[in-house]
Design an enzyme around this catalytic site. Structure first.
Site, PDB file in Angstrom:
ATOM      1  N   PRO A 156       1.304  52.310  58.313  1.00 41.64           N
ATOM      2  CA  PRO A 156       0.824  53.595  58.836  1.00 41.64           C
ATOM      3  C   PRO A 156       0.715  54.700  57.780  1.00 41.64           C
ATOM      4  CG  PRO A 156       2.514  52.658  60.245  1.00 41.64           C
ATOM      5  CD  PRO A 156       2.505  51.862  58.984  1.00 41.64           C
ATOM      6  N   GLU A 157      -0.506  55.133  57.554  1.00 42.07           N
ATOM      7  CA  GLU A 157      -0.774  56.287  56.699  1.00 42.07           C
ATOM      8  C   GLU A 157      -1.351  57.369  57.613  1.00 42.07           C
ATOM      9  OE1 GLU A 157      -2.947  55.281  53.080  1.00 42.07           O
ATOM     10  OE2 GLU A 157      -2.368  53.202  53.277  1.00 42.07           O
ATOM     11  N   ARG A 172       3.054  49.104  42.506  1.00 43.34           N
ATOM     12  CA  ARG A 172       2.103  49.009  43.614  1.00 43.34           C
ATOM     13  C   ARG A 172       0.739  48.548  43.136  1.00 43.34           C
ATOM     14  NH1 ARG A 172       4.189  54.743  45.335  1.00 43.34           N
ATOM     15  NH2 ARG A 172       6.264  54.021  45.794  1.00 43.34           N
ATOM     16  N   LYS A 232       3.080  61.804  57.064  1.00 40.00           N
ATOM     17  CA  LYS A 232       3.108  60.475  57.684  1.00 40.00           C
ATOM     18  C   LYS A 232       4.140  60.401  58.796  1.00 40.00           C
ATOM     19  CE  LYS A 232       1.997  58.101  53.396  1.00 40.00           C
ATOM     20  NZ  LYS A 232       2.449  57.063  52.466  1.00 40.00           N
ATOM     21  N   ARG A 234      -0.914  67.778  35.065  1.00 34.96           N
ATOM     22  CA  ARG A 234       0.141  66.761  34.955  1.00 34.96           C
ATOM     23  C   ARG A 234      -0.352  65.557  34.148  1.00 34.96           C
ATOM     24  NH1 ARG A 234       4.444  66.993  39.164  1.00 34.96           N
ATOM     25  NH2 ARG A 234       4.715  69.236  39.345  1.00 34.96           N
TER      26      ARG A 234
END
Length: 257
Positions: free
Chosen positions: A2-3, A247, A52, A138
């Site tokens: 779930p996003e 990931r 989320k 960044r």
DNA sequence: AGAACCGCCTGCTTGC
DNA sequence: TGCAAGCAGGCGGTTC
């Protein structure tokens, strides 16, 4: 997993079922969720998505905050029979709400209402200029940054990969190398793609089901996620998969510079 | 600051 | 066929 679109789907469906309803009983089946207390007898004011997380707002000033992590989902059912992998059940007048979660990563917390996250949510009062000011210089990779819930709330691996593909940005780029125009593209496509995903009730590539146990239909919209070795749909390139911080990232090296 | 790794978990896929 | 190892990953934590 779930996003934003999946959580938004659940949140909207839940709102229809339990707004104004009283929690008649609460039964926890997993010791990891033993902290769920004092919800019986409370009435649900409304249900909101916060990043989320699902926030079930109660009439005593507290909220039930649910984070589905990897495999968590809610299921609404008239009958009280416990489904497989059920970890928690709340009973209402018209039916039962089950938290189903095979890997048991989901977390539930009862606490005061969450702080407003509107500035980091693409569908709320998102502040693009502020985002670029805070994070644009960044040295972290753009993919990592857009998945950082402190910077931007709601994106996970699937949608982060898809957004960068549509924006034509290589996930290995560091944030500082992106122009204002690049950021504009990222957020334009993010909004566009997430809107479609919400309309299609999420991406059911593995476990995801909506409140009524139905599959979403956004999996047919994916262009790169899980498409390693396949042809890119807009050039002759092949989709590759790399690891970024443990990931998987999927992208087209030809289209994403 | 940023990256890499671990632990939390269990179901599925892969390899022998 | 059967069994074990490997893999998946959001997030919070630690370490370099």
């Amino acid at each position: 997993m779930p996003e934003l679109p999946e959580v938004e789907t659940l949140s909207r469906q839940l709102r229809k079922e339990i707004c104004g309803c009283k929690i008649l009983s609460s039964k926890v089946y997993d010791d990891k969720l033993a902290n769920i207390k004092n919800v019986r007898g409370r009435r649900v004011i409304t249900v909101e998505r916060n990043g989320k997380r699902i926030e079930i707002i109660l009439d005593d000033g507290n909220s039930i905050l649910v984070h589905m992590r990897m495999t968590g989902r809610f299921l609404w059912h008239e009958k009280p029979e416990k489904p497989k992998h059920c970890r928690w059940r709340m009973t209402f007048n018209d039916g039962n709400l089950f938290l189903i979660d095979p890997r048991r990563f989901a977390t539930v917390k009862i606490s005061k209402r969450l702080e407003n996250d509107a500035g980091k949510d693409i569908f709320k009062k998102f502040d693009l200029k502020g985002f670029v000011k805070n994070y644009g210089s960044r040295k972290t990779k753009v993919k990592t940054l857009i998945m950082d819930q402190e910077a931007l709330s709601g994106l996970g691996n699937i949608y982060a990969c898809e957004i960068l593909y549509r924006a034509g940005i290589n996930p290995e780029r560091t944030a500082e190398t992106l122009t204002e125009d690049d950021w504009g593209k990222i957020f334009y496509h993010a909004k566009d793609l997430l809107k479609v995903a919400i309309k299609k009730r999420g991406t059911s590539i593995s476990d995801w089901r909506d409140l009524y146990g139905c599959r979403g239909e956004n999996q047919y919209e994916l262009k790169v996620y899980g498409q390693e070795g396949r042809n890119c749909c807009s050039c002759a390139g092949i989709i590759v998969r790399i690891k970024q911080g443990g990931r998987s990232s999927f992208y087209c090296p030809n289209c994403q510079k």
